[in-house]
Design an enzyme around this catalytic site. Sequence first.
Site, PDB file in Angstrom:
ATOM      1  N   TYR A  48       0.836  -1.203   0.000  1.00 12.95           N
ATOM      2  CA  TYR A  48       0.000   0.000   0.000  1.00 12.95           C
ATOM      3  C   TYR A  48       0.870   1.252   0.000  1.00 12.95           C
ATOM      4  O   TYR A  48       0.597   2.221  -0.714  1.00 12.95           O
ATOM      5  CB  TYR A  48      -0.935   0.004   1.214  1.00 12.95           C
ATOM      6  CG  TYR A  48      -1.671   1.306   1.382  1.00 12.95           C
ATOM      7  CD1 TYR A  48      -2.649   1.693   0.470  1.00 12.95           C
ATOM      8  CD2 TYR A  48      -1.371   2.174   2.432  1.00 12.95           C
ATOM      9  CE1 TYR A  48      -3.316   2.901   0.606  1.00 12.95           C
ATOM     10  CE2 TYR A  48      -2.034   3.379   2.578  1.00 12.95           C
ATOM     11  CZ  TYR A  48      -3.009   3.740   1.663  1.00 12.95           C
ATOM     12  OH  TYR A  48      -3.652   4.937   1.801  1.00 12.95           O
ATOM     13  N   SER A 130      -4.026  14.784   5.646  1.00 13.09           N
ATOM     14  CA  SER A 130      -4.837  14.404   4.498  1.00 13.09           C
ATOM     15  C   SER A 130      -6.320  14.361   4.833  1.00 13.09           C
ATOM     16  O   SER A 130      -6.719  14.009   5.950  1.00 13.09           O
ATOM     17  CB  SER A 130      -4.400  13.022   3.998  1.00 13.09           C
ATOM     18  OG  SER A 130      -5.286  12.513   3.018  1.00 13.09           O
ATOM     19  N   GLN A 151      -4.849  19.202   3.616  1.00 13.18           N
ATOM     20  CA  GLN A 151      -4.963  18.833   2.201  1.00 13.18           C
ATOM     21  C   GLN A 151      -6.403  18.446   1.914  1.00 13.18           C
ATOM     22  O   GLN A 151      -6.973  17.597   2.595  1.00 13.18           O
ATOM     23  CB  GLN A 151      -4.010  17.674   1.877  1.00 13.18           C
ATOM     24  CG  GLN A 151      -4.174  17.088   0.488  1.00 13.18           C
ATOM     25  CD  GLN A 151      -5.164  15.933   0.464  1.00 13.18           C
ATOM     26  OE1 GLN A 151      -5.312  15.207   1.435  1.00 13.18           O
ATOM     27  NE2 GLN A 151      -5.866  15.785  -0.647  1.00 13.18           N
ATOM     28  N   HIS A 297       1.411  12.549  -7.236  1.00 13.08           N
ATOM     29  CA  HIS A 297       0.822  11.689  -6.202  1.00 13.08           C
ATOM     30  C   HIS A 297       1.718  10.482  -5.931  1.00 13.08           C
ATOM     31  O   HIS A 297       1.243   9.389  -5.622  1.00 13.08           O
ATOM     32  CB  HIS A 297      -0.577  11.228  -6.618  1.00 13.08           C
ATOM     33  CG  HIS A 297      -1.585  11.278  -5.503  1.00 13.08           C
ATOM     34  ND1 HIS A 297      -2.348  12.389  -5.256  1.00 13.08           N
ATOM     35  CD2 HIS A 297      -1.938  10.370  -4.575  1.00 13.08           C
ATOM     36  CE1 HIS A 297      -3.137  12.154  -4.218  1.00 13.08           C
ATOM     37  NE2 HIS A 297      -2.903  10.942  -3.778  1.00 13.08           N
ATOM     38  N   ARG A 300       0.870   7.383  -7.889  1.00 18.40           N
ATOM     39  CA  ARG A 300      -0.276   6.568  -7.477  1.00 18.40           C
ATOM     40  C   ARG A 300      -1.547   6.892  -8.252  1.00 18.40           C
ATOM     41  O   ARG A 300      -2.577   6.274  -8.013  1.00 18.40           O
ATOM     42  CB  ARG A 300      -0.514   6.746  -5.973  1.00 18.40           C
ATOM     43  CG  ARG A 300       0.655   6.278  -5.125  1.00 18.40           C
ATOM     44  CD  ARG A 300       0.551   6.761  -3.686  1.00 18.40           C
ATOM     45  NE  ARG A 300      -0.505   6.115  -2.952  1.00 18.40           N
ATOM     46  CZ  ARG A 300      -0.386   4.941  -2.339  1.00 18.40           C
ATOM     47  NH1 ARG A 300       0.757   4.261  -2.419  1.00 18.40           N
ATOM     48  NH2 ARG A 300      -1.395   4.424  -1.658  1.00 18.40           N
ATOM     49  N   GLY A 330       9.479  11.033  -5.562  1.00 20.84           N
ATOM     50  CA  GLY A 330      10.774  10.493  -5.960  1.00 20.84           C
ATOM     51  C   GLY A 330      11.943  10.903  -5.096  1.00 20.84           C
ATOM     52  O   GLY A 330      13.072  10.468  -5.332  1.00 20.84           O
ATOM     53  N   ILE A 331      11.720  11.732  -4.083  1.00 21.47           N
ATOM     54  CA  ILE A 331      12.830  12.216  -3.249  1.00 21.47           C
ATOM     55  C   ILE A 331      13.248  11.131  -2.267  1.00 21.47           C
ATOM     56  O   ILE A 331      12.429  10.645  -1.482  1.00 21.47           O
ATOM     57  CB  ILE A 331      12.423  13.492  -2.501  1.00 21.47           C
ATOM     58  CG1 ILE A 331      12.187  14.624  -3.490  1.00 21.47           C
ATOM     59  CG2 ILE A 331      13.481  13.890  -1.466  1.00 21.47           C
ATOM     60  CD1 ILE A 331      11.470  15.817  -2.908  1.00 21.47           C
ATOM     61  N   ARG A 352       6.722   8.681   1.183  1.00 17.64           N
ATOM     62  CA  ARG A 352       7.222   7.346   1.515  1.00 17.64           C
ATOM     63  C   ARG A 352       8.416   7.370   2.484  1.00 17.64           C
ATOM     64  O   ARG A 352       8.460   6.541   3.398  1.00 17.64           O
ATOM     65  CB  ARG A 352       7.595   6.599   0.233  1.00 17.64           C
ATOM     66  CG  ARG A 352       6.383   6.187  -0.609  1.00 17.64           C
ATOM     67  CD  ARG A 352       6.808   5.365  -1.817  1.00 17.64           C
ATOM     68  NE  ARG A 352       5.669   4.971  -2.638  1.00 17.64           N
ATOM     69  CZ  ARG A 352       5.235   5.640  -3.708  1.00 17.64           C
ATOM     70  NH1 ARG A 352       5.861   6.756  -4.073  1.00 17.64           N
ATOM     71  NH2 ARG A 352       4.201   5.212  -4.396  1.00 17.64           N
TER      72      ARG A 352
END
Length: 404
Positions: A48, A130, A151, A297, A300, A330-331, A352
């Site tokens: 997930y 979120s 958000q 995102h 995603r 991507g960081i 992430r």
Amino acid sequence: MRLSEIKEMIQLRPMERDTTTRRLNSCVNIDDLRRLAQRRLPAVVFDYIEGGADEEVTLTDNRAAYRQWQFSPQVLQDVSKPDLRTALFGHRYDAPLALCPTGYTRMTHPGGELAAAAAAQKRNVPYALSTAGTTSIEDLSASRHGDLWFQLFVLRDRGLARSLVERAQASGYGSLEVTIDTHVAGRKCRDVRNGLTVPPRLQPRAVADIAMHVSYWSNMLRSPALTFANLGQPDVGDVRVSPANMANIFDPGVTWDDIAQVRSWWRGPLLLKGPVGPRDAKRAISVGVDGFHLSNHGSRQLDRCIPALDLVLPVREAVGGGPAIIVDSGIRHGADIAVALGLGANMCAIGRPYLYGLAVGGEQGVTRALDLLEEELKRTMQLVGVTSLAELRDRGPELLRRKP
């Protein structure tokens, strides 16, 4: 060589008694945190966090985008006093980092949003809650965990959307991000295969894997039930609301008029969050948007979407130096942050990386993720030959070059 000299060279590290601290200290970068998180989490939960949409092409492209840039350092500079401090929307922060809004956060660790926000406060960086969070707007605000952003997903029920904005305003949230790339649900194949719904409809192999992770499920059993704390369980007909398909409660008919309406509801800084290109960025400014959180995102939603990093320079050229630009997707290293700032971003946001830390060590793990990235950024700046973020941005064109 004498024995005393050998002893001087070979010294054992003191044994850390606290298991979590020892585990986190063994991580020297975000990839180490990721490996430990994968080991500690059931596969369905790790998938997930980790998974992208469809073929996960963008998941790979996001990281590759940062590695397309090389540094051309300026040498023989006094870099003895590097300074990572920055300012945005009237707030001063200790580093150009923010924690992204993430849905269903307490599935990663019982501490969830409260733990992540506490780590952000400790390191004086903003945390964004979120719409799909597992802690309510009011409960997070009551914890008094630093500078909080909210958000917003634009929901089919505009009344509910407005109530969320008003609740965030009343609870003292500083900035509002409107996510604009979830009007149609991305298809995350890992979640579909695993049967990740709310309540879960898991495959037998997923249940067996969870059973093998005793510390995970025992902690979850001792914690409150997982819910979308700000939404309850909205009526969406025959469709089950889940992490895999939550966008079914969103509106595919969202337009610029809705952004203007949200602007009328919200009195503070307003950002658009999504893969905003130069033309759309100009239009957003005309309806009162204050800045952009450039994002796909984390891959995603739309697979094969342009990497968010590749939007930084053209959007900055389109809107000029005034509007804020934040970038995620991507960081994984402090050098990635240096690249983004050199291209014109004000700040980077991570999702992430801090979830890996959360999975490994709760609040302490999120703090470790932030510390690793800040240490890497500081070292990269010194090696490049700059001591401030302003200098890095100003000299970005001469310090960065795309690989041939």
